[in-house]
Motif scaffolding. Structure first.
Motif: not given
Lengths: 186, 186
Positions: A32, A38-43, A57, A61, B57, B64, B71, B100-103, B105, B131, B134, B136, B155-156
């Motif tokens: 890593m 790995f920032s937490l985000c809200y789609p 993103y 929230q 959240d 984290q 991660f 989804a919070r960490y994008k 897909k 993600k 890349k 994962y 996540f790896y």
């Protein structure tokens, strides 16, 4: 000789106690790296009138509000996200027809976002690419704040963005940049 | 003679540490406390101590940590008095929300397995996804402990067997222990 062995043994036992295992036992290069964000985000995703999906993103929230539609828009939605250090507002307007095109200049952004008024000292204006879409951008400073307004039109859909953070807050600037980079239209 | 014994003892100590590292690397991981009540605390071991977020959240507290190989995110979801079907292998919605919070897909569930850890039933899910362009792999563990669901997601990079082994070791490290004064990651 024996005394030396004793001293070395005592030092080894001392190190065994005080050194965290992870300092010594680390093997191989870390998988890593800084690139793995790995920032937490809200789609946020919305289907546009042309059938495509707009997505972005946000780092916190967002509050979603429906605003009273004002000309030239027939509907106007808003997302607002604020956290320590930054403020994000997104307006999604729908036009009755694909024309007339809205104004993506300072006056236009000031009309959409009252925060863009005041002593907004524009330092850059132009086009930037995000999500393979050219976005109109105006950026500048207002006192200790850095402000950025972006906008684009896709048929009847108009998206306007407002970002604000402290001038010297690198973390907030990076968070805002990640938001802009995450804009996608599929 | 005494000094030689000290030296031999120190060598044995380090030798045992090396063996422990090879066969039980998690021995050297710090444990992070996820929840605490008057008598007990829930702890999990991860290579880096979990850091509690100041935000919530959607009503869940979360932690984290970015480790060398993966991660990790831990979410605490209060369930209240809602009955939970333990035999249902479908991942809870919260698991997909965290991805989804960490994008992440294009999420594909590859495996779902019910295991027991420290006398607690745990659903272990394995996913693959994309993600930031890349590939994962993700391992998520859903622990049900006294009206709370703890979802720990690792996540790896896709295909990393060492990262997966570390994640599985970490999943099995969860334990409830007597409350001590040490209340990290709160």
């Amino acid at each position: 000789m024996n005394q030396w062995l004793g001293t070395i043994g005592a030092v080894m036992m001392f190190l065994y106690e005080v050194i965290p295992g992870s300092w010594i036992w680390q093997t191989g290069a870390p998988e890593m790296t800084a690139v793995d964000d790995f920032s937490l985000c809200y789609p946020v995703a919305e289907t546009m009138r042309d059938g495509r999906t707009f997505s972005i993103y946000l780092p916190v929230q967002p509050d979603k509000k429906q605003q009273a539609a004002a000309a030239p828009y027939v509907s106007l939605g808003e997302y607002e996200a604020a956290a320590d250090g930054y403020q994000i507002r997104i307006l999604h307007g729908v036009l009755e027809t694909a024309a007339p095109a809205p104004r993506f200049d300072l006056a236009g952004f000031r009309q959409a976002f009252p925060q863009a008024a005041g002593n907004f000292d524009v330092q850059g204006e132009g086009i930037r690419l995000a999500g393979n879409k050219p976005l109109h951008i105006i950026e500048g400073v207002d006192g200790n704040d850095r402000k950025e307004c972006l906008g684009f039109q896709a048929g009847r859909d108009v998206w306007l963005f407002y970002f604000q953070c402290a001038k010297d807050d690198e973390e907030a600037k990076a968070a805002i940049e990640r938001v802009v980079e995450s804009i996608a239209i599929n | 003679m005494k000094c030689t014994r000290i030296f031999i003892f120190a060598c044995l100590l380090w030798g045992l540490a090396c063996i422990k590292h090879v066969f039980f690397p998690e021995v050297f991981w710090p444990s992070s406390c996820l929840a605490v009540n008057d008598t007990k605390q829930i702890e999990i071991s991860v290579p880096q101590e979990l850091q509690a977020s100041l935000q919530e959240d959607e009503g869940c507290r979360f932690w984290q940590a970015k480790c060398d190989r993966f991660f990790v995110d831990a979410h605490l979801q209060p369930l209240g008095d809602k009955p939970v079907e333990l035999t249902d292998p479908t991942p809870p919605e919260r698991v997909y929300k965290t991805l989804a919070r960490y994008k992440v897909k294009d999420v594909v569930l590859k495996d779902a397995q019910l295991i027991w850890v420290d006398d607690y039933p745990v659903w272990k899910y394995e996913f693959s996804g994309q993600k930031d362009g890349k590939a994962y792999d993700m391992v998520a563990a859903s622990y049900l402990i006294s009206h709370n669901r703890y979802i720990v997601t690792y996540f790896y990079h896709a295909g990393s067997e060492t990262a997966r082994d570390d994640a599985l070791r970490s999943i099995k490290s969860l334990q409830d222990s007597k409350r001590t004064e040490k209340v990290e990651a709160q």
